[in-house]
Write an enzyme that holds these catalytic residues in place. Structure first.
Site, PDB file in Angstrom:
ATOM      1  CG  LEU A 151      -2.097  -0.058   1.682  1.00 18.67           C
ATOM      2  CD1 LEU A 151      -2.443  -0.918   2.734  1.00 18.67           C
ATOM      3  CD2 LEU A 151      -2.942  -1.332   0.335  1.00 18.67           C
ATOM      4  CG  ASP A 152       0.568   4.272  -2.745  1.00 19.98           C
ATOM      5  OD1 ASP A 152       0.929   4.016  -3.064  1.00 19.98           O
ATOM      6  OD2 ASP A 152      -1.157   4.891  -4.014  1.00 19.98           O
ATOM      7  NE  ARG A 153       5.316   8.927   5.519  1.00 20.36           N
ATOM      8  CZ  ARG A 153       4.768   9.863   5.359  1.00 20.36           C
ATOM      9  NH1 ARG A 153       4.621  10.804   4.728  1.00 20.36           N
ATOM     10  NH2 ARG A 153       5.357  10.623   6.257  1.00 20.36           N
ATOM     11  CB  THR A 155      -3.204   3.881   1.199  1.00 16.75           C
ATOM     12  OG1 THR A 155      -3.556   4.925   0.147  1.00 16.75           O
ATOM     13  CG2 THR A 155      -4.348   3.132   0.937  1.00 16.75           C
ATOM     14  CG  HIS A 248       0.156   7.016  -7.292  1.00 15.85           C
ATOM     15  ND1 HIS A 248       0.531   7.934  -6.829  1.00 15.85           N
ATOM     16  CD2 HIS A 248      -0.338   6.176  -6.264  1.00 15.85           C
ATOM     17  CE1 HIS A 248       1.304   7.797  -6.283  1.00 15.85           C
ATOM     18  NE2 HIS A 248       0.944   6.835  -5.189  1.00 15.85           N
TER      19      HIS A 248
END
Length: 313
Positions: A151-153, A155, A248
């Site tokens: 996961l993105d930082r 999220t 994204h």
């Protein structure tokens, strides 16, 4: 500067000449050409953001070794085919991230974590110990732990990790074959002129700024099913089902629909870096991950315990 590929964690079943140190696995460089000048000269050129004196200290401590575990010297030759092992270090102290991960499940194969906003999944950039992976390795003493997806930082939500090298491939193949069901939730502006649920498709590629994606004309390579859960004035709660996993994707798709996710600093416009400001988390949550277990055929479902923050609530 050429001559090496970026260091990365070795597979758990390969020989690793350096042990895990404080939860951090060693990285390695695989040298693709012979160079003159010695190892210190090479490392200083390969990593210009790290002072040469720092590399000299690491070499003196015997913390940079070859594939057999032999410590390298400043004047050690740089030869094509060498593998150079080292520990990633940060030159400046990390800012503690004041949010804690939660463990949702653990067995002899998997560890399922609930990642908070702002915590990177793996070491990257200025983050090393303040990452989900290193925190979990320290807490549970699992040297072979690795995320199967990321996961993105920005999220929050469910992250599936493997800590058993013998069965890791079976779980990784689920994500490669896209047989894992992932459900996200987001708070964003209202999407007008659409009947819910609907599917949005577009062609995505890397943007001019390396850290963002963009949409371009052409055959779609990304797809998201969008459901409306609730609307309160100018804020809507969406349930999102990504059928593809582009970088994204959900953030870009909602922005393209005229409804950027609340507190998104990248879309529709990349804003200046907020550094260590934790006051406005991105309102995107990986709510559920579910799949049929490839080892025993049993259904698995994991739900995040985090909640999105309605404005003014």
């Amino acid at each position: 500067m050429g001559g090496a590929r970026k260091g990365r964690q070795a597979e758990a079943n390969a020989y690793v000449p350096l042990p895990i140190r404080d939860g951090v696995s060693p990285s390695y460089l695989w040298l693709t050409e012979t160079q003159a000048g010695g190892m210190l000269h090479f490392l200083a050129g390969r990593f210009p953001d790290v002072p040469e004196a720092a590399w000299a200290r690491r070499l003196a401590r015997g913390e940079i070794v070859d594939a057999q575990g032999t410590p390298l010297m400043p004047d050690s030759p740089v030869r094509q085919g060498m593998r150079v092992w080292y520990y990633r270090e940060l030159e400046t102290p990390e800012t503690p991230i004041p949010f804690r991960e939660r463990v949702l499940f653990q067995d002899e194969h998997l560890l399922v974590a609930d990642k908070p906003h702002f915590l990177p999944t793996i070491p990257t950039g200025r983050f090393l110990h303040e990452t989900l992976l290193v925190r979990l390795k320290k807490q549970f003493d699992l040297p072979h732990l690795t995320p199967i997806h990321r996961l993105d930082r920005e999220t929050a939500g469910v992250v599936i990790c493997s800590h058993n090298p013998a069965t890791r491939g079976a779980y990784q193949s689920m994500f490669q074959k896209r047989v894992v069901n992932k459900v996200y939730e987001a708070l964003a502006g209202p999407i007008e002129g659409r009947e819910f649920p609907f599917t949005y498709r577009s062609r995505m590629q890397d943007g001019e700024q390396f850290f963002v994606s963009t949409e371009v004309p052409g055959e779609p390579n990304s797809e998201t099913l969008v459901e409306l859960v609730e609307r309160r004035g100018e804020v809507a709660h969406y349930r999102l089902h990504p059928h593809t996993g582009r970088k994204h994707q959900l953030r870009l798709h909602l922005a393209a629909l005229g409804a950027p996710i609340l507190n998104d600093a990248f879309y529709p416009v990349a804003l200046p870096c907020k550094g260590d400001d934790f006051s406005a988390p991105l309102q995107l949550l990986a709510r559920t991950v579910s799949f049929t277990d490839p080892l025993n055929g049993q259904p698995r479902r994991f739900d995040s315990s985090f909640r999105l923050d309605w404005p003014g609530a």
